[in-house]
Write an enzyme that holds these catalytic residues in place. Structure first.
Site, PDB file in Angstrom:
ATOM      1  N   HIS A 134       0.815  -1.214   0.000  1.00 51.51           N
ATOM      2  CA  HIS A 134       0.000   0.000   0.000  1.00 51.51           C
ATOM      3  C   HIS A 134       0.857   1.276   0.000  1.00 51.51           C
ATOM      4  O   HIS A 134       0.343   2.363  -0.279  1.00 51.51           O
ATOM      5  CB  HIS A 134      -0.996   0.008   1.171  1.00 51.51           C
ATOM      6  CG  HIS A 134      -0.407   0.250   2.520  1.00 51.51           C
ATOM      7  ND1 HIS A 134      -0.137  -0.771   3.411  1.00 51.51           N
ATOM      8  CD2 HIS A 134      -0.035   1.387   3.152  1.00 51.51           C
ATOM      9  CE1 HIS A 134       0.356  -0.262   4.526  1.00 51.51           C
ATOM     10  NE2 HIS A 134       0.430   1.050   4.402  1.00 51.51           N
ATOM     11  N   ASP A 164       0.188  -7.586   1.337  1.00 53.07           N
ATOM     12  CA  ASP A 164       0.617  -6.208   1.561  1.00 53.07           C
ATOM     13  C   ASP A 164       2.137  -6.092   1.600  1.00 53.07           C
ATOM     14  O   ASP A 164       2.696  -5.360   2.420  1.00 53.07           O
ATOM     15  CB  ASP A 164       0.017  -5.637   2.850  1.00 53.07           C
ATOM     16  CG  ASP A 164       0.095  -4.108   2.889  1.00 53.07           C
ATOM     17  OD1 ASP A 164       0.203  -3.493   1.801  1.00 53.07           O
ATOM     18  OD2 ASP A 164       0.071  -3.534   3.986  1.00 53.07           O
ATOM     19  N   GLY A 243       3.065   6.312   7.919  1.00 53.93           N
ATOM     20  CA  GLY A 243       4.431   6.586   7.483  1.00 53.93           C
ATOM     21  C   GLY A 243       5.409   5.541   7.975  1.00 53.93           C
ATOM     22  O   GLY A 243       6.465   5.328   7.401  1.00 53.93           O
ATOM     23  N   ASN A 244       5.052   4.865   9.094  1.00 50.11           N
ATOM     24  CA  ASN A 244       5.856   3.745   9.584  1.00 50.11           C
ATOM     25  C   ASN A 244       5.692   2.507   8.704  1.00 50.11           C
ATOM     26  O   ASN A 244       6.499   1.578   8.779  1.00 50.11           O
ATOM     27  CB  ASN A 244       5.463   3.358  11.011  1.00 50.11           C
ATOM     28  CG  ASN A 244       6.215   4.151  12.065  1.00 50.11           C
ATOM     29  OD1 ASN A 244       5.626   4.933  12.782  1.00 50.11           O
ATOM     30  ND2 ASN A 244       7.521   3.954  12.148  1.00 50.11           N
ATOM     31  N   SER A 245       4.642   2.489   7.896  1.00 52.52           N
ATOM     32  CA  SER A 245       4.363   1.310   7.073  1.00 52.52           C
ATOM     33  C   SER A 245       5.572   0.937   6.227  1.00 52.52           C
ATOM     34  O   SER A 245       6.147   1.781   5.537  1.00 52.52           O
ATOM     35  CB  SER A 245       3.164   1.579   6.155  1.00 52.52           C
ATOM     36  OG  SER A 245       1.991   1.732   6.898  1.00 52.52           O
ATOM     37  N   GLY A 300     -10.568 -16.588 -12.284  1.00 48.18           N
ATOM     38  CA  GLY A 300     -11.018 -15.665 -13.317  1.00 48.18           C
ATOM     39  C   GLY A 300     -12.396 -15.095 -13.062  1.00 48.18           C
ATOM     40  O   GLY A 300     -13.144 -14.795 -14.010  1.00 48.18           O
ATOM     41  N   VAL A 301     -12.766 -14.915 -11.784  1.00 43.93           N
ATOM     42  CA  VAL A 301     -14.077 -14.361 -11.448  1.00 43.93           C
ATOM     43  C   VAL A 301     -13.920 -13.186 -10.497  1.00 43.93           C
ATOM     44  O   VAL A 301     -12.957 -13.109  -9.729  1.00 43.93           O
ATOM     45  CB  VAL A 301     -14.987 -15.427 -10.791  1.00 43.93           C
ATOM     46  CG1 VAL A 301     -15.298 -16.542 -11.777  1.00 43.93           C
ATOM     47  CG2 VAL A 301     -14.349 -15.980  -9.519  1.00 43.93           C
TER      48      VAL A 301
END
Length: 400
Positions: A134, A164, A243-245, A300-301
């Protein structure tokens, strides 16, 4: 006058008679004090000898009065030393994206956010950085800020929305230090940890916070661009802020045991931060370096929870069907389409396991199955219940 002299003589006689008694009192008192001092000295010396043999001062000790003073050196294994070294491998990441301007026909590249990253590997001319997906998602340009103030641009190696995680690549000459991964399976609640990152932007770069592991193997539901996912995380009370992410969660030895990812931000809530365990991250990072993405089985859905769909759009669905996931879109070239899956089909079971919502299907698909496996779906098409068999494709093959 005569009376006064007689009084003085009486007082003088009293003094003369009292002198021997006073001298005797002072003599007795002095002897007592001296005896007490001798007793105290004997007791003190006896205690010292009872405590054990007193060793001779070493070359680095000095005798000052009754105290032994030993010269000490600075610790070579202090928290500050560990942080000083580790911070050199923590980078700032700025996400730049193109933004159209109604007053100009040209798109403008603007900063859309920032986060943190960890340099974890140097190989040849390249150095590799792990961060959160992210932090870099949607970026047209990724700018890296180093500990020494230098800046460079990074190339995206691979990213995975569900876990993530993302891996970036920069020139190895910018990597002054590299951090190693530790074994997150060895963590216990109460272990001390340190978080290093860039909370609230690069103005607070490489901020250090300390805390403990509050819990291990927590499951937190997160919304990603690939759908909802239950993320396995380490819970910590070390302060983690926007911001720590992507920054490092370090153990006392200075090895990375987690990638800081999220926090619970609600009024009245303090000290609930979460990090992706290193043992979960390592195989995904290695796969991204090798393949550029995580190879997951592909149906594929596009799916939506049944409870999110108005019942009047599924009028023929039996009332007893209270859970499931609805096919809202279909890749015409996918395995699902070729097997006969249609839009509005309600999937209620996969390989004998009940599907109550989209998360149930996704977890079973990604944790229990792999590309090439055959699966049996139980679906409702209107009021009719059908079984559809699908041979799963590879997400890597679809992308390529």
């Amino acid at each position: 006058m005569k009376e006064m002299n007689e009084n003085n003589n009486i007082e003088k006689n009293r003094w003369q008679k009292g002198k021997p008694r006073l001298a005797k009192f002072l003599s007795t008192m002095g002897a007592g004090v001296i005896g007490s001092l001798l007793t105290l000295t004997a007791v003190a010396n006896t205690s010292l000898f009872q405590a054990g043999e007193v060793s001779a001062p070493s070359a680095q000790t000095e005798k000052t009065n009754s105290y032994t003073v030993q010269q000490t050196t600075a610790s070579t294994n202090s928290l500050a030393d560990m942080v000083e070294h580790s911070s050199k491998a923590i980078v700032g990441i700025v996400n730049f994206q193109n933004e159209s301007n109604r007053l100009s026909p040209f798109a403008e590249t603007v900063e859309r956010g920032s986060g943190s990253g960890v340099i974890f590997k140097k190989e040849g001319d390249n150095a590799f950085i792990v961060t959160n997906n992210h932090v870099i998602e949607g970026a047209e340009k990724l700018e890296i800020s180093l500990e020494n103030g230098e800046k460079t641009t990074a190339e995206l190696v691979g990213a995975d929305a569900l876990s993530d995680l993302a891996v970036l690549k920069i020139d190895a000459k910018y990597a002054e230090a590299v951090l190693e991964f530790g074994d997150s399976d060895q963590l216990r609640a109460g272990d001390q940890v340190v978080a290093i990152g860039n909370p609230l932007g690069l103005d607070f770069s490489r901020t250090v916070t300390q805390g403990i592991v509050s819990a291990v193997n927590r499951s937190v539901n997160v919304k990603t661009s690939a759908g909802e996912w239950d993320l396995n995380v380490i819970q910590t009370d070390a302060a983690i802020n926007p911001g720590n992410s992507g920054g490092a969660l370090l153990n006392a030895e200075g090895t990375v045991i987690g990638i800081n990812s999220l926090k619970i931000a609600e009024n009245g809530v303090e000290g609930l931060g979460f990090a992706i365990p290193s043992n979960d991250a390592i195989p995904l990072i290695e796969e991204m370096i090798k393949h550029g993405q995580i190879d997951r089985p592909y149906m594929g859905v596009s799916l939506t929870d049944l409870e999110q769909i108005p019942r009047n759009l599924l009028q023929d669905l039996p009332e007893k069907v209270g859970g499931g996931t609805v096919v809202t879109a279909l890749d015409s070239e996918s395995a699902a389409a070729k097997a006969g899956v249609e839009v509005k089909d309600v999937i209620v079971e996969i390989n004998g396991t009940e599907v109550k919502n989209t998360g149930d299907l996704r977890k079973f698909l990604y944790k229990e199955l792999k590309a090439g496996d055959k699966v049996a779906l139980k679906v409702y098409r209107g009021s009719e219940k059908k079984t559809i068999e699908i041979t799963l494709a590879s997400s890597k093959a679809i992308k390529n």
